[in-house]
Design a protein around this motif. Structure first.
Motif, PDB file in Angstrom:
ATOM      1  N   TYR A   8       0.812  -1.217   0.000  1.00  0.00           N
ATOM      2  CA  TYR A   8       0.000   0.000   0.000  1.00  0.00           C
ATOM      3  C   TYR A   8       0.847   1.269   0.000  1.00  0.00           C
ATOM      4  O   TYR A   8       0.302   2.366  -0.071  1.00  0.00           O
ATOM      5  CB  TYR A   8      -0.914   0.022   1.229  1.00  0.00           C
ATOM      6  N   LEU A   9       2.167   1.133   0.133  1.00  0.00           N
ATOM      7  CA  LEU A   9       3.064   2.277   0.306  1.00  0.00           C
ATOM      8  C   LEU A   9       3.889   2.555  -0.944  1.00  0.00           C
ATOM      9  O   LEU A   9       4.205   1.627  -1.703  1.00  0.00           O
ATOM     10  CB  LEU A   9       4.032   1.991   1.459  1.00  0.00           C
ATOM     11  N   PRO A  10       4.329   3.800  -1.139  1.00  0.00           N
ATOM     12  CA  PRO A  10       5.304   4.072  -2.193  1.00  0.00           C
ATOM     13  C   PRO A  10       6.572   3.255  -1.910  1.00  0.00           C
ATOM     14  O   PRO A  10       7.021   3.171  -0.766  1.00  0.00           O
ATOM     15  CB  PRO A  10       5.585   5.573  -2.065  1.00  0.00           C
ATOM     16  N   GLU A  11       7.128   2.663  -2.932  1.00  0.00           N
ATOM     17  CA  GLU A  11       8.261   1.742  -2.766  1.00  0.00           C
ATOM     18  C   GLU A  11       9.417   2.356  -1.975  1.00  0.00           C
ATOM     19  O   GLU A  11       9.982   1.717  -1.089  1.00  0.00           O
ATOM     20  CB  GLU A  11       8.758   1.275  -4.137  1.00  0.00           C
ATOM     21  N   ASN A  12       9.770   3.601  -2.283  1.00  0.00           N
ATOM     22  CA  ASN A  12      10.919   4.223  -1.622  1.00  0.00           C
ATOM     23  C   ASN A  12      10.647   4.664  -0.189  1.00  0.00           C
ATOM     24  O   ASN A  12      11.541   5.171   0.489  1.00  0.00           O
ATOM     25  CB  ASN A  12      11.427   5.411  -2.444  1.00  0.00           C
ATOM     26  N   SER A  13       9.415   4.459   0.284  1.00  0.00           N
ATOM     27  CA  SER A  13       9.094   4.827   1.667  1.00  0.00           C
ATOM     28  C   SER A  13       9.143   3.631   2.612  1.00  0.00           C
ATOM     29  O   SER A  13       9.143   3.807   3.836  1.00  0.00           O
ATOM     30  CB  SER A  13       7.699   5.451   1.736  1.00  0.00           C
ATOM     31  N   LYS A  33     -12.977   0.426   2.872  1.00  0.00           N
ATOM     32  CA  LYS A  33     -13.205   1.869   2.817  1.00  0.00           C
ATOM     33  C   LYS A  33     -14.321   2.297   3.767  1.00  0.00           C
ATOM     34  O   LYS A  33     -15.369   1.689   3.833  1.00  0.00           O
ATOM     35  CB  LYS A  33     -13.581   2.277   1.387  1.00  0.00           C
ATOM     36  N   ARG A  34     -14.035   3.371   4.502  1.00  0.00           N
ATOM     37  CA  ARG A  34     -15.035   4.042   5.327  1.00  0.00           C
ATOM     38  C   ARG A  34     -15.192   5.448   4.768  1.00  0.00           C
ATOM     39  O   ARG A  34     -14.206   6.099   4.459  1.00  0.00           O
ATOM     40  CB  ARG A  34     -14.584   4.101   6.790  1.00  0.00           C
ATOM     41  N   THR A  35     -16.412   5.905   4.619  1.00  0.00           N
ATOM     42  CA  THR A  35     -16.615   7.227   4.024  1.00  0.00           C
ATOM     43  C   THR A  35     -16.301   8.360   4.984  1.00  0.00           C
ATOM     44  O   THR A  35     -16.012   9.467   4.560  1.00  0.00           O
ATOM     45  CB  THR A  35     -18.070   7.392   3.525  1.00  0.00           C
ATOM     46  N   SER A  36     -16.332   8.084   6.281  1.00  0.00           N
ATOM     47  CA  SER A  36     -16.159   9.157   7.261  1.00  0.00           C
ATOM     48  C   SER A  36     -14.705   9.443   7.616  1.00  0.00           C
ATOM     49  O   SER A  36     -14.397  10.485   8.186  1.00  0.00           O
ATOM     50  CB  SER A  36     -16.929   8.817   8.539  1.00  0.00           C
ATOM     51  N   ASN A  55      -8.220   0.562   2.874  1.00  0.00           N
ATOM     52  CA  ASN A  55      -7.500  -0.087   1.784  1.00  0.00           C
ATOM     53  C   ASN A  55      -7.732   0.598   0.440  1.00  0.00           C
ATOM     54  O   ASN A  55      -7.076   0.274  -0.538  1.00  0.00           O
ATOM     55  CB  ASN A  55      -7.879  -1.569   1.690  1.00  0.00           C
ATOM     56  N   SER A  56      -8.640   1.547   0.393  1.00  0.00           N
ATOM     57  CA  SER A  56      -8.995   2.205  -0.864  1.00  0.00           C
ATOM     58  C   SER A  56      -8.115   3.417  -1.178  1.00  0.00           C
ATOM     59  O   SER A  56      -8.239   4.000  -2.251  1.00  0.00           O
ATOM     60  CB  SER A  56     -10.457   2.656  -0.803  1.00  0.00           C
ATOM     61  N   LEU A  57      -7.233   3.791  -0.273  1.00  0.00           N
ATOM     62  CA  LEU A  57      -6.399   4.979  -0.469  1.00  0.00           C
ATOM     63  C   LEU A  57      -5.273   4.695  -1.461  1.00  0.00           C
ATOM     64  O   LEU A  57      -4.700   3.603  -1.467  1.00  0.00           O
ATOM     65  CB  LEU A  57      -5.788   5.424   0.865  1.00  0.00           C
ATOM     66  N   PHE A  62      -2.208   6.870   1.577  1.00  0.00           N
ATOM     67  CA  PHE A  62      -2.037   5.826   2.586  1.00  0.00           C
ATOM     68  C   PHE A  62      -0.852   6.160   3.496  1.00  0.00           C
ATOM     69  O   PHE A  62      -0.964   6.100   4.723  1.00  0.00           O
ATOM     70  CB  PHE A  62      -1.820   4.465   1.914  1.00  0.00           C
ATOM     71  N   LEU A  63       0.270   6.535   2.894  1.00  0.00           N
ATOM     72  CA  LEU A  63       1.463   6.893   3.672  1.00  0.00           C
ATOM     73  C   LEU A  63       1.180   8.087   4.577  1.00  0.00           C
ATOM     74  O   LEU A  63       1.511   8.066   5.768  1.00  0.00           O
ATOM     75  CB  LEU A  63       2.636   7.192   2.738  1.00  0.00           C
ATOM     76  N   LEU A  64       0.562   9.115   4.036  1.00  0.00           N
ATOM     77  CA  LEU A  64       0.255  10.309   4.821  1.00  0.00           C
ATOM     78  C   LEU A  64      -0.672   9.967   5.991  1.00  0.00           C
ATOM     79  O   LEU A  64      -0.455  10.415   7.119  1.00  0.00           O
ATOM     80  CB  LEU A  64      -0.389  11.367   3.921  1.00  0.00           C
ATOM     81  N   THR A  65      -1.665   9.138   5.742  1.00  0.00           N
ATOM     82  CA  THR A  65      -2.610   8.730   6.794  1.00  0.00           C
ATOM     83  C   THR A  65      -1.911   7.877   7.847  1.00  0.00           C
ATOM     84  O   THR A  65      -2.132   8.061   9.051  1.00  0.00           O
ATOM     85  CB  THR A  65      -3.797   7.969   6.173  1.00  0.00           C
ATOM     86  N   LEU A  66      -1.058   6.969   7.413  1.00  0.00           N
ATOM     87  CA  LEU A  66      -0.318   6.131   8.349  1.00  0.00           C
ATOM     88  C   LEU A  66       0.526   6.986   9.300  1.00  0.00           C
ATOM     89  O   LEU A  66       0.488   6.798  10.516  1.00  0.00           O
ATOM     90  CB  LEU A  66       0.579   5.139   7.591  1.00  0.00           C
TER      91      LEU A  66
END
Length: 194
Positions: A8-13, A33-36, A55-57, A62-66
């Motif tokens: 789910y992450l950019p490879e270099n991250s 996915k949750r809409t809220s 999982n929909s990000l 996804f990285l920013l949210t993590l």
């Protein structure tokens, strides 16, 4: 843990995320996915912690949210009695995100908006319309548009109802729900169907 989320992450991250997770032991669950919300941080009565992320990000969101949620964990461990998105969380989020703000991880089209957002991060990345729009460019095609992209007077559908776009206030857009003639306020980056 990194094996479960690396796709789910950019490879270099991945290596940088792995270093953070080795330092901060926390369960991470990828959920439907949750809409809220994009993700959340929870502390359970038994003293354990968990982060959930949709999982929909796309990989950049996804990285920013993590990192956003890990910052909650770090902040809680440092001081249990602070505001969820207060100054302590902002500092931790900025500190944790800094190594990821580079062109080998985030696309050049996202970096200026990400850097600007990180100057004073808000509770939701969705509150930054420009960053949300930049990140959306990497989503799978959904057939939806941001409401701010529509012209005033445009008709659109949202959650099974039909609306007509009205004037833009400071941060929200007035929209008329056509069957009830009631005015509702929409976030500028609400995704709607034309």
């Amino acid at each position: 843990m990194i094996e479960k989320i690396s796709k789910y992450l950019p490879e270099n991250s991945i290596y940088l995320v792995q270093e953070i997770l080795e330092e901060h032991h926390i369960l991470i669950k990828v959920v439907n996915k949750r809409t809220s919300k994009h993700g959340d941080f929870k502390r359970f009565p038994n003293g354990s912690f968990q982060i959930t992320i949709n999982n929909s990000l796309n990989q950049y969101q996804f990285l920013l949210t993590l990192i956003h949620e890990i910052a909650h964990f770090v902040t809680y461990k440092q001081s249990k009695r602070v505001k969820p998105h207060g100054i302590e969380w902002k500092r931790n989020f900025q500190h944790l995100m800094l190594p990821f703000v580079q062109p080998t991880i985030y696309p050049a089209s996202v970096l200026p908006f990400l850097a600007n957002y990180l100057k004073n991060p808000k509770a939701s990345t969705g509150s930054d319309v420009k960053l949300t729009f930049a990140l959306k460019q990497f989503d799978e095609i959904s057939g939806k548009n941001f409401i701010f992209e529509l012209n005033e007077g445009s008709v659109f559908h949202f959650n099974g109802k039909t609306y007509k776009k009205g004037i833009t206030r400071r941060t929200r857009i007035e929209c008329l729900e056509t069957s009830s003639n009631r005015i509702y306020l929409f976030n500028q980056n609400a995704e709607v169907e034309i």
